[in-house]
Design an enzyme around this catalytic site. Structure first.
Site, PDB file in Angstrom:
ATOM      1  CD  GLU A  73      -2.288   1.415   2.799  1.00  0.00           C
ATOM      2  OE1 GLU A  73      -2.198   1.142   3.559  1.00  0.00           O
ATOM      3  OE2 GLU A  73      -3.554   2.178   2.650  1.00  0.00           O
TER       4      GLU A  73
ATOM      5  NE  ARG B  47       5.018  -8.186  10.441  1.00  0.00           N
ATOM      6  CZ  ARG B  47       4.668  -7.039  10.795  1.00  0.00           C
ATOM      7  NH1 ARG B  47       3.185  -6.516  10.826  1.00  0.00           N
ATOM      8  NH2 ARG B  47       5.086  -5.545  10.073  1.00  0.00           N
TER       9      ARG B  47
ATOM     10  CE  LYS C  16       3.802   0.332   5.605  1.00  0.00           C
ATOM     11  NZ  LYS C  16       2.787   0.600   4.289  1.00  0.00           N
TER      12      LYS C  16
END
Length: 561
Positions: free
Chosen positions: A35, A261, A271
């Site tokens: 994204e 992850r 983030k």
RNA sequence: UAACCUGUAGUGUAGUGGUUAGCAUUCAAGACUUUGAAUCUUGGGGCAUAGGUUCAAAUCCUAUCAGGUUAUCCA
């Protein structure tokens, strides 16, 4: 041509199994779907290496698809940064695509859903909808709008699209099962009204699809065979498959599979937290060399090869992990050891005078650029009567374990002569101002004389004072002092920020050849570490960033006492 | 406490019924060294627990324990 077979990770095993079951290898297709709402970090790098690595391994296309379904958070700036990072890592995508490319198709399919009675418009408030959703342990309850007639749904959805409704007033939901143990199956939202300009479609749309409605369908449109994502999307798989069932019309049917992850010790990876570090000024931007972002690592001096290697050796699996940052550091050191030119730089200078070296004389000595690379050649470095050496490399008195310069002991100056400590000159505070020594003129490096072959225990790096170039050196260390700064329930991750993560040294000296160094150039400052030229560096004001220090056995010996 | 996922040296991983449980990193010791680097050699350290099934279990089954994920009109 080694015979040993590399073991496969679980995703490769899934692919191999599919191939064994008759899936055509030429139908393999992957994608990396960021994204565009922030900068990529080392965790993304692992995902990039995974997907593009599979593409390389199976000779399959890998699409770069921007998952841009939320115009409120996305910007062109991020698109550009992401593309730049992927290219820098050394990968090429087959197609640059955007979920927004499929807005019309997605809309058409949504109409189909409504017509088959699988979707309805809900005009309750978000609070009411949340209340009806239930909890993981209690089932939800149906919306009063759940059985709205198809015609009415069609009409309302059309109005949503045309901008007749305000944000938050109407949504389109898939009609699945409000009692499902999987919260995502409780009539998930697939469209919301958003009156925001999109970075690509402008104001064409007043409604935007949600992730679940866009992702699998985009995979399908692109013919993605294996849609790989992180573990937190595991519960979405059921919905991914359900939505696909509604519109599937032959062709490659994508399958979502999940992996863990990559987390790194001594840093944070979310983030949101990285953004916080930037916004609150704990670091100087997304590309601060202490950040785990790809741009930060790049500025720190990391190489693409090192990051790729790290992804490879760290591997991929399904369990939660915190990989030791030491492994990443090993990967850069390993790469830089083979590729970085050796140079001499003195970070904490003290003056060394060679009393028996003729005043005013200078000579240019041969210095090997990289002993690990026979093609690296050599260069000339100037030598003269007055040099700088590291303050830590001299002690008036020391025990036998100290291999460096002391009074009446011999050491070699790298690429130059053997010297012997004679005396020191101190200032009024008792600090050493100058060290005086004598040199053996016959001991010149590489001269082949008996004297030059003499074994001395220590070798010091140095720079000639009259030729040295002053430089700023930024010594970077770990941003956090805790292994898992965000792993403490009772403490904020920022409490663990290392106050010494950046130490700026404006009084370093480097050999004159470095005057011409350009931003991004990487070097090994011998006996110190790997350094690179910072983006802000200029011919007039050289700035080096410490990428990673060399292993320091002496520090360990000294610590033990 | 619902559903789902995950537990192999400090860390990251391989192992798919028969291996002295492998590899990398980290750590320790030594050799070598015109970088106390690199390199080389050696060493330490592990199958969450308990029951089964089997001639044989890290691997299959069951239970337990531990950790994680999931309730944004985010992705």
């Amino acid at each position: 041509m080694s015979e040993e077979k590399k073991s496969l990770n679980f995703l490769e095993q899934i692919i191999e199994e599919d191939l064994a079951n008759g899936f055509d290898k030429s139908d393999l297709r992957f994608r990396f779907p960021p994204e565009p709402n922030g900068y990529l970090h080392i965790g993304h790098a692992s995902s990039i290496c995974l997907n593009f690595g599979l593409g390389l391994k199976y000779n399959a296309p890998v699409n770069l698809r921007f998952d841009d379904t939320n115009p409120a958070k996305e910007e062109q700036e991020y698109v550009d940064a992401i593309k730049n990072d992927i290219k820098w890592l050394g990968f090429e995508w087959a197609n640059e695509l955007y979920s927004s490319d499929y807005f019309q198709q997605l809309y058409d399919w949504a109409i189909l859903l409504i017509k088959s009675g699988k979707a309805y418009v809900d005009d309750q408030s978000s609070e009411e909808i949340a209340k009806q959703k239930g909890t993981p342990t209690e089932p939800g309850t149906n919306s009063p709008n759940r059985d709205r007639p198809i015609e009415e749904n069609l009409e309302l959805f059309e109005k949503m699209k045309n901008g007749a409704f305000e944000e938050g007033s109407h949504i389109l939901r898939a009609k699945i099962d409000m009692a499902s143990p999987n919260m995502l199956m409780r009539d998930p939202i697939i469209y919301r009204v958003l009156k925001k300009a999109h970075h690509r479609t402008g104001t064409d749309w007043n409604i935007y699809p949600m992730y679940d409605w866009a992702h699998g369908e985009s995979d399908y449109i692109e013919g993605i065979s294996h849609s790989l994502c992180t573990l937190e999307f595991k519960p979405h798989r059921k919905l991914y498959d359900w939505l696909l069932d509604q519109i599937y019309d032959g062709g490659i049917r994508p399958k979502q599979r999940e992996f863990a992850r990559r987390n790194l010790s001594y840093t944070v990876m979310s983030k949101r937290k990285l953004l916080q570090l930037v916004e609150e000024g704990h670091v100087n931007g997304w590309d601060d060399p202490r950040m785990p972002t790809i741009s930060g690592l790049r500025r720190r001096g990391y190489t693409p090869a090192a990051i790729r290697k790290f992804s490879e050796v760290a591997g991929i699996a399904k369990r939660d992990n915190v990989t030791d940052v030491a492994l990443l550091e090993f990967c850069v050191k390993d790469d830089l050891n083979k590729t970085a030119p050796r140079v001499m730089a003195v970070l904490n200078p003290v003056k060394l005078v060679i009393t028996n070296y003729p005043e005013g004389e200078e000579e240019w000595l041969e210095a090997e650029n990289n002993p690990e690379d026979e093609h690296a050649g050599s260069r000339k470095v100037p030598f003269s009567r007055e040099l700088y050496i590291e303050r830590e490399d001299f002690r008036e008195e020391a025990n036998k374990k100290f291999f460096r310069l002391t009074l009446n002991k011999e050491v070699r100056l790298k690429n130059a002569y053997i010297i012997k400590g004679e005396s020191v000159i101190k200032d009024e505070h008792g600090d050493i101002k100058e060290i005086h020594c004598s040199y053996d003129p016959k001991s010149k490096s590489g001269s082949g004389t008996e004297e030059s072959k003499r074994k001395v225990k220590g070798t010091l790096h140095w720079v000639s004072i009259q030729h040295a170039v002053k430089a700023e050196v930024r010594m970077y260390d770990r941003l956090f002092s805790d292994e898992a700064p965000d792993g403490h329930k009772d403490k904020d991750f920022k409490e663990f920020i290392n106050p010494n993560s950046l130490v700026v040294n404006k009084n370093a000296f480097v050999e004159p050849g470095l005057q011409e160094a350009k931003p991004g150039d990487r070097f090994q400052f011998q006996r110190l570490g790997y350094f690179c030229v910072d983006l802000d560096s200029s011919h007039e004001h050289l700035i080096f960033n410490r990428t990673v220090p060399l292993r320091d056995s002496w520090a360990k010996i000294e610590k033990k006492g």
